[in-house]
Design a protein around this motif. Structure first.
Motif, mmCIF file in Angstrom:
data_model
loop_
_atom_site.group_PDB
_atom_site.id
_atom_site.type_symbol
_atom_site.label_atom_id
_atom_site.label_comp_id
_atom_site.label_asym_id
_atom_site.label_seq_id
_atom_site.Cartn_x
_atom_site.Cartn_y
_atom_site.Cartn_z
ATOM 1 N N ASP A 163 -0.021 4.894 -4.324
ATOM 2 C CA ASP A 163 0.966 4.837 -5.215
ATOM 3 C C ASP A 163 0.664 5.895 -6.414
ATOM 4 O OD1 ASP A 163 3.170 3.471 -4.253
ATOM 5 O OD2 ASP A 163 2.064 1.539 -4.965
ATOM 6 N N HIS A 164 -0.780 6.217 -6.364
ATOM 7 C CA HIS A 164 -1.273 7.000 -7.631
ATOM 8 C C HIS A 164 -1.735 8.458 -7.133
ATOM 9 C CE1 HIS A 164 -1.515 3.193 -9.863
ATOM 10 N NE2 HIS A 164 -2.218 2.824 -9.125
ATOM 11 N N ALA B 34 -10.058 -15.219 6.205
ATOM 12 C CA ALA B 34 -9.018 -15.559 6.803
ATOM 13 C C ALA B 34 -8.128 -14.279 6.862
ATOM 14 C CB ALA B 34 -8.012 -16.572 5.957
ATOM 15 N N PRO B 35 -7.202 -14.326 8.079
ATOM 16 C CA PRO B 35 -6.430 -12.994 7.975
ATOM 17 C C PRO B 35 -5.420 -12.676 7.025
ATOM 18 C CG PRO B 35 -6.464 -14.284 10.183
ATOM 19 C CD PRO B 35 -6.988 -15.072 9.185
ATOM 20 N N GLN B 36 -5.220 -11.484 6.724
ATOM 21 C CA GLN B 36 -4.393 -11.268 5.548
ATOM 22 C C GLN B 36 -2.855 -11.383 5.873
ATOM 23 O OE1 GLN B 36 -5.451 -10.471 2.492
ATOM 24 N NE2 GLN B 36 -7.475 -10.274 3.041
ATOM 25 N N ARG B 37 -1.912 -11.780 4.912
ATOM 26 C CA ARG B 37 -0.631 -11.919 5.248
ATOM 27 C C ARG B 37 0.007 -10.736 5.607
ATOM 28 N NH1 ARG B 37 2.628 -11.220 0.506
ATOM 29 N NH2 ARG B 37 1.443 -10.528 -1.324
ATOM 30 N N SER B 38 1.226 -11.014 6.495
ATOM 31 C CA SER B 38 1.975 -9.824 6.807
ATOM 32 C C SER B 38 2.653 -9.114 5.696
ATOM 33 C CB SER B 38 2.773 -10.004 7.952
ATOM 34 O OG SER B 38 3.682 -8.984 8.283
ATOM 35 N N THR B 39 3.061 -7.744 5.819
ATOM 36 C CA THR B 39 3.733 -7.077 4.977
ATOM 37 C C THR B 39 5.289 -7.475 4.912
ATOM 38 O OG1 THR B 39 4.020 -5.180 6.339
ATOM 39 C CG2 THR B 39 2.193 -4.913 4.844
ATOM 40 N N GLY B 40 5.423 -8.055 6.150
ATOM 41 C CA GLY B 40 7.035 -8.002 6.146
ATOM 42 C C GLY B 40 7.468 -6.494 6.803
ATOM 43 N N GLY C 11 7.263 -3.832 2.482
ATOM 44 C CA GLY C 11 7.916 -4.981 2.298
ATOM 45 C C GLY C 11 8.230 -5.518 0.800
ATOM 46 N N THR C 12 8.063 -6.614 0.603
ATOM 47 C CA THR C 12 8.416 -7.144 -0.704
ATOM 48 C C THR C 12 6.769 -7.344 -1.563
ATOM 49 O OG1 THR C 12 7.966 -9.697 0.057
ATOM 50 C CG2 THR C 12 10.314 -8.547 0.010
ATOM 51 N N THR C 13 5.846 -6.561 -1.228
ATOM 52 C CA THR C 13 4.426 -6.838 -1.695
ATOM 53 C C THR C 13 4.358 -5.984 -3.033
ATOM 54 O OG1 THR C 13 3.753 -4.871 -0.628
ATOM 55 C CG2 THR C 13 3.161 -6.943 0.588
ATOM 56 N N GLY C 14 5.406 -5.155 -3.271
ATOM 57 C CA GLY C 14 5.390 -4.312 -4.436
ATOM 58 C C GLY C 14 4.382 -3.166 -4.415
ATOM 59 N N GLN C 15 3.596 -3.028 -3.072
ATOM 60 C CA GLN C 15 2.664 -1.642 -2.862
ATOM 61 C C GLN C 15 3.325 -0.529 -1.926
ATOM 62 O OE1 GLN C 15 -0.167 -1.920 -4.108
ATOM 63 N NE2 GLN C 15 -0.655 -3.905 -4.720
ATOM 64 N N GLY C 16 2.865 0.277 -1.562
ATOM 65 C CA GLY C 16 3.196 1.481 -1.047
ATOM 66 C C GLY C 16 2.515 2.695 -1.100
ATOM 67 N N GLY C 17 3.344 3.956 -1.025
ATOM 68 C CA GLY C 17 2.524 5.100 -1.030
ATOM 69 C C GLY C 17 3.522 6.164 -0.528
ATOM 70 N N THR C 18 3.066 7.611 -0.312
ATOM 71 C CA THR C 18 3.756 8.667 -0.030
ATOM 72 C C THR C 18 2.899 9.318 1.401
ATOM 73 O OG1 THR C 18 4.145 8.928 -2.463
ATOM 74 C CG2 THR C 18 4.646 10.927 -0.906
ATOM 75 N N LEU D 78 -1.250 2.572 5.473
ATOM 76 C CA LEU D 78 -1.175 2.076 4.136
ATOM 77 C C LEU D 78 -1.156 0.275 4.021
ATOM 78 C CD1 LEU D 78 1.565 4.466 2.578
ATOM 79 C CD2 LEU D 78 -0.584 3.895 1.688
ATOM 80 N N ALA D 79 -0.509 -0.225 4.942
ATOM 81 C CA ALA D 79 -0.605 -1.675 4.892
ATOM 82 C C ALA D 79 -2.025 -1.976 4.978
ATOM 83 C CB ALA D 79 0.089 -2.425 6.263
ATOM 84 N N ARG D 80 -2.920 -1.522 5.953
ATOM 85 C CA ARG D 80 -4.178 -2.058 6.170
ATOM 86 C C ARG D 80 -5.125 -1.707 4.976
ATOM 87 N NH1 ARG D 80 -3.204 -0.626 11.815
ATOM 88 N NH2 ARG D 80 -3.838 1.727 11.204
ATOM 89 N N TYR D 81 -4.697 -0.386 4.327
ATOM 90 C CA TYR D 81 -5.368 0.050 3.115
ATOM 91 C C TYR D 81 -5.154 -1.045 2.046
ATOM 92 C CZ TYR D 81 -6.028 2.491 -1.400
ATOM 93 O OH TYR D 81 -6.327 2.985 -2.438
#
Length: 221
Positions: free
Chosen positions: A181-182, A138-144, A161-168, A199-202
């Protein structure tokens, strides 16, 4: 069925505005004929990208310095080719469009891409696109809304968004190095916007709309 939601998107040349839309992520194409056609537009009459909004404009050959909006699906293909390095952003130009004016960057076609399309042209007719495989899950949910905070020239922090994920995102020569993030390398991108989508797709999400804020300009020390 996708429901209509209220989101934030960059205005053409200015501040963000509220818009209604049902789809935020660019639609990818695997059709070589569509790719060849868009590459041809980038060569003649030429294309521009408004970095603030991600809008793609087509140069008006009859009116130097003016441009018209490119169709949404063609703009998505331009974003896709920029993400993969088949197109590149060039210098900044002052462009007039629909009663507005402001900076936009030209779209360049690298020699490798010109050669690729030329090879396709000599294989006439360009082959029909292969059927996309059936989805395995199933398709993954959106980041917002994805926030990109440019904290200093050449460096940005991405919050999915509100996923708690991110990066630089760090400027690396003519492109941008994308890290999680690491601090581990995720890949390279052509712009902050492309890096946010990468990053979202990662992290396994469908990219939502991207809002870029240049904090180093707003809060100078």
């Amino acid at each position: 069925m996708t429901t209509k939601t209220s989101t934030v998107q960059g205005a053409l040349f200015g501040d963000p505005v509220i818009v209604e839309t049902t789809d935020h992520g660019p639609a990818a194409t695997q059709d070589p004929r569509e790719v060849a056609r868009v590459v041809g537009l980038a060569q003649d009459p030429g294309l521009f990208v408004v970095e603030r909004s991600g809008r793609v404009l087509r140069a008006d050959a009859a009116r130097p310095g003016c441009a018209d909006a490119l169709a949404r699906h063609d703009g998505d293909t331009v974003a896709q080719l920029l993400d993969t390095g088949h197109l590149r952003l060039g210098g900044t130009h002052h462009i007039h469009h629909a009663g507005s004016e402001g900076p936009a960057r030209s779209v360049l076609v690298p020699k490798a891409t010109r050669d690729m399309v030329s090879r396709w042209d000599h294989l006439r007719p360009i082959p029909e696109p292969t059927r996309a495989p059936e989805p395995q899950k199933a398709p993954q949910r959106s980041t917002g809304l994805i926030g990109v905070d440019v904290v200093e020239p050449g460096k940005a922090l991405v919050c999915l968004g509100t996923t708690g994920q991110g990066g630089t995102v760090l400027r690396d020569g003519g492109r941008y190095r994308v890290e999680n993030d690491h601090g581990a390398l995720v890949g390279h991108a052509s712009s902050y916007r492309a890096a946010a989508r990468l990053l979202a797709r990662y992290h396994g999400f469908t990219p939502g709309p991207v809002e870029i804020e240049h904090e180093h300009r707003l809060y100078r020390r």
